[in-house]
Design a protein around this motif. Structure first.
Motif, PDB file in Angstrom:
ATOM      1  N   ALA A 178       0.770  -1.440  -0.298  1.00  0.00           N
ATOM      2  CA  ALA A 178       0.157  -0.342  -0.253  1.00  0.00           C
ATOM      3  C   ALA A 178       0.925   0.992   0.074  1.00  0.00           C
ATOM      4  CB  ALA A 178      -1.017  -0.249   1.179  1.00  0.00           C
ATOM      5  N   TYR A 179       1.957   1.307   0.440  1.00  0.00           N
ATOM      6  CA  TYR A 179       2.916   2.535   0.504  1.00  0.00           C
ATOM      7  C   TYR A 179       3.613   2.933  -0.525  1.00  0.00           C
ATOM      8  CZ  TYR A 179       6.023   5.346   3.306  1.00  0.00           C
ATOM      9  OH  TYR A 179       6.842   7.272   3.898  1.00  0.00           O
ATOM     10  N   VAL A 180       3.938   1.822  -1.502  1.00  0.00           N
ATOM     11  CA  VAL A 180       4.454   2.355  -2.600  1.00  0.00           C
ATOM     12  C   VAL A 180       4.035   3.069  -3.981  1.00  0.00           C
ATOM     13  CG1 VAL A 180       5.878   1.507  -4.326  1.00  0.00           C
ATOM     14  CG2 VAL A 180       6.266   0.676  -2.533  1.00  0.00           C
ATOM     15  N   PRO A 181       2.906   2.684  -3.965  1.00  0.00           N
ATOM     16  CA  PRO A 181       1.678   3.668  -4.727  1.00  0.00           C
ATOM     17  C   PRO A 181       0.953   5.115  -4.122  1.00  0.00           C
ATOM     18  CG  PRO A 181       0.634   2.032  -4.403  1.00  0.00           C
ATOM     19  CD  PRO A 181       1.602   1.603  -3.211  1.00  0.00           C
ATOM     20  N   LEU A 182       1.577   5.076  -3.262  1.00  0.00           N
ATOM     21  CA  LEU A 182       0.570   6.514  -2.527  1.00  0.00           C
ATOM     22  C   LEU A 182       1.396   7.785  -1.331  1.00  0.00           C
ATOM     23  CD1 LEU A 182      -2.139   4.221  -0.426  1.00  0.00           C
ATOM     24  CD2 LEU A 182      -2.717   5.441  -2.225  1.00  0.00           C
ATOM     25  N   ILE A 183       2.597   7.117  -1.888  1.00  0.00           N
ATOM     26  CA  ILE A 183       3.606   7.858  -0.458  1.00  0.00           C
ATOM     27  C   ILE A 183       3.491   8.851  -1.196  1.00  0.00           C
ATOM     28  CG2 ILE A 183       5.235   6.572  -2.253  1.00  0.00           C
ATOM     29  CD1 ILE A 183       4.722   8.432   1.653  1.00  0.00           C
ATOM     30  N   LEU A 184       3.828   9.264  -2.727  1.00  0.00           N
ATOM     31  CA  LEU A 184       3.456  10.881  -3.664  1.00  0.00           C
ATOM     32  C   LEU A 184       1.634  11.088  -3.008  1.00  0.00           C
ATOM     33  CD1 LEU A 184       5.421  10.044  -6.605  1.00  0.00           C
ATOM     34  CD2 LEU A 184       6.260  11.220  -4.677  1.00  0.00           C
ATOM     35  N   PRO A 185       1.180  10.860  -2.987  1.00  0.00           N
ATOM     36  CA  PRO A 185      -0.385  11.655  -3.071  1.00  0.00           C
ATOM     37  C   PRO A 185       0.050  12.270  -1.401  1.00  0.00           C
ATOM     38  CG  PRO A 185      -0.551   9.596  -4.012  1.00  0.00           C
ATOM     39  CD  PRO A 185       0.956   9.786  -3.435  1.00  0.00           C
ATOM     40  N   ALA A 186       0.455  10.989  -0.746  1.00  0.00           N
ATOM     41  CA  ALA A 186       0.579  11.652   0.943  1.00  0.00           C
ATOM     42  C   ALA A 186       1.399  12.752   1.012  1.00  0.00           C
ATOM     43  CB  ALA A 186       1.134  10.650   1.745  1.00  0.00           C
TER      44      ALA A 186
END
Length: 513
Positions: free
Chosen positions: A118-126
């Motif tokens: 979950a972390y990899v695709p969501l880190i930039l939006p976060a």
């Protein structure tokens, strides 16, 4: 001293920020595109403008430490603790949950790896959200999703509900995206230059403590009762409901305690960053700047290797221990506890050492080498038949491997200043998740098909590669240099649509908190 009606401890006045010399060509500041090099007269005018921006009601800029910073740090560490606890609670009971849900060990491993996926695709939006919407909203999202995931788990207390428990764990994994990147941001925004590394270490320590409790408490709360599934479900429910209640309480505390920033900046480096107009910020340019920073790219890979190895060892520890010590689920949890608690001690010692010496590269390299040695010793003593030896070697491994985590965060902030701490930390964590997924899958396969030693030697080889990469990092302590007055970045914010020249550019920093 008073901050909005509350008490403050004065760190001391900074006076006016001194005019700074131009930074070297090609250096960039905090995601802002470099402006054209100005003539001396123009620079004098901009310095005067910077002085005005850095003045508080016409007086010199003050740097103060808010007492609220301790409450912010405590609450963040607490809900980060609960998130880490939820990450490891399945893996340390992998044999029990495999029986309860009637699934394979690989499917139980995915309850841990979903955090990494979950972390990899969501880190930039976060990180974009952190940079553009701020610290408070990001903290509330992390704490809120953490509580939501915990309550969803309470609905998965039946052998047929593995998909629901996986979905609940996925929600906790999304919460983690809004948690892991905050330690260095909280430390930089709220803490002074003589305590920033220690504060970051304490913030990371909360996550480590959650992992430690996750190793210790679940085996005690949920003993192995394969012949009584109803009793097993009851025991699991105690763990799930307890976690949900604590998570909810911490969500409300986050809403009460967290503020965007203190009234006064805690350091000159923060004062320098905060006069930059938000509308001039380019998140895309910040990402580009980071990937053009060769020392950061080297650290990005080496940090991913070390932290990914830690994730893999933590996920597979139960399987490794039970391979050689059958029926020792509780001791497997205690070994995990020893590993993480020793790492917590290492984190604090490393944080204090960095605040005292500022020897970032040297400390990071030494800890990396000692982690490699610790992994080798753990690998070749695991099957000797003496649990006491495993406790000792696991503690040594944890002291250095887990103690490395805050080192990487703080080193990244130093060599990338004045880029956003949340962005650099987020990229480090994304690297760790990617390596963690790969290492867990490969080490798990090697452990299952061959032996735990084969899987551990695989990690040793990669950690050795990390040592070489760390040795190649050039130590350029930009934040420390600004705080100490050795080098003052003179940076001007330029709107993204403004024309720029790739050469003969000088960055000018105008900022205050």
């Amino acid at each position: 001293m008073v901050e909005d009606g509350g008490e403050e401890e004065a760190e001391g006045d900074s006076g006016g920020m001194p005019a700074a010399s131009a930074a070297p060509p090609g250096q960039r500041c905090n995601g802002f595109l470099p402006g054209k090099e100005e003539e001396e007269d123009g620079r004098a005018g901009e310095r005067a403008e910077a002085e005005a921006m850095l003045s508080a009601a016409g007086g010199p800029v003050e740097t103060r430490l808010s007492r609220r910073r301790l409450a912010v740090l405590a609450v963040f560490s607490s809900y980060s603790l609960v998130n880490a606890f939820q990450w490891i609670q399945y893996s340390i009971l992998s044999n029990i949950f495999a029986v309860f849900y009637g699934v394979s060990f690989t499917q139980i491993d995915w309850l841990s790896m979903v955090y990494m996926v979950a972390y990899v695709p969501l880190i930039l939006p976060a990180t974009w959200l952190l940079d553009t919407r701020g610290l408070r909203l990001t903290a509330l999202l992390g704490a809120g999703l953490n509580g939501l995931g915990a309550w969803l788990k309470c609905g998965s207390l039946a052998p047929s509900r593995y998909p629901l428990t996986l979905a609940a764990q996925a929600v906790c994994a999304v919460a983690q995206v809004f948690i892991l990147g905050l330690p260095s941001r909280i430390a930089s925004v709220w803490f002074g230059p003589t305590e920033v590394s220690t504060a970051c270490a304490v913030a990371v320590l909360g996550n480590q403590l959650g992992t430690a409790i996750g190793f210790l408490l679940p085996p005690v709360l949920v003993p192995n009762t394969p012949k009584d599934i109803d009793l097993m479900a009851h025991n699991i429910s105690i763990m799930f409901y307890g976690t949900a209640i604590v998570s909810t309480l911490l969500f409300f505390l986050t809403g009460v305690v967290f503020e965007e920033k203190p009234k006064y900046p805690p350091s000159h480096s923060q004062a320098v960053l905060q006069t930059v107009p938000p509308e001039d910020y380019s998140y895309k340019q910040s990402i580009i700047n980071l990937f053009r920073n060769t020392p950061f790219v080297l650290l990005l890979i080496s940090y991913g290797i070390m932290t990914g190895a830690f994730y893999s060892v933590s996920t597979l520890l139960n399987q490794m221990i039970l391979t050689h010590y059958e029926g020792e689920e509780v001791n497997a949890g205690r070994i995990g506890l020893t590993l993480v608690v020793a790492g917590m001690v290492g984190s604090i010692i490393c944080g204090l050492w960095l605040d005292y010496t500022k020897t970032y590269k040297q400390t990071t390299l030494i800890v990396y080498i000692l982690s490699f040695i610790g992994m080798l010793v753990f690998t070749f003593t695991l099957d000797l038949g003496y649990l006491t030896v495993v406790f000792v070697t696991g503690g040594v491994l944890g002291f250095f491997m887990t103690g490395y985590l805050p080192l990487g965060f703080e080193f990244a902030v130093e060599i990338t200043y004045p880029e956003s701490e949340g962005t650099s930390s987020g990229l480090l964590n994304a690297s760790a998740q990617i390596f963690g997924i790969i290492f867990t899958l490969v080490q798990g396969k090697l452990t299952t098909d061959y032996s735990p030693r084969a899987g551990n030697l695989f990690l040793c080889a990669w950690i050795f590669v990390g040592i070489i990469l760390t040795a190649l990092i050039k130590s350029d302590l930009r934040r420390h240099n600004v705080n100490s007055g050795i080098m003052n970045l003179d940076v001007k914010a330029v709107p993204v649509e403004s024309p720029v020249e790739p050469e003969n550019t000088a960055l000018k920093v105008q900022s205050a908190l």
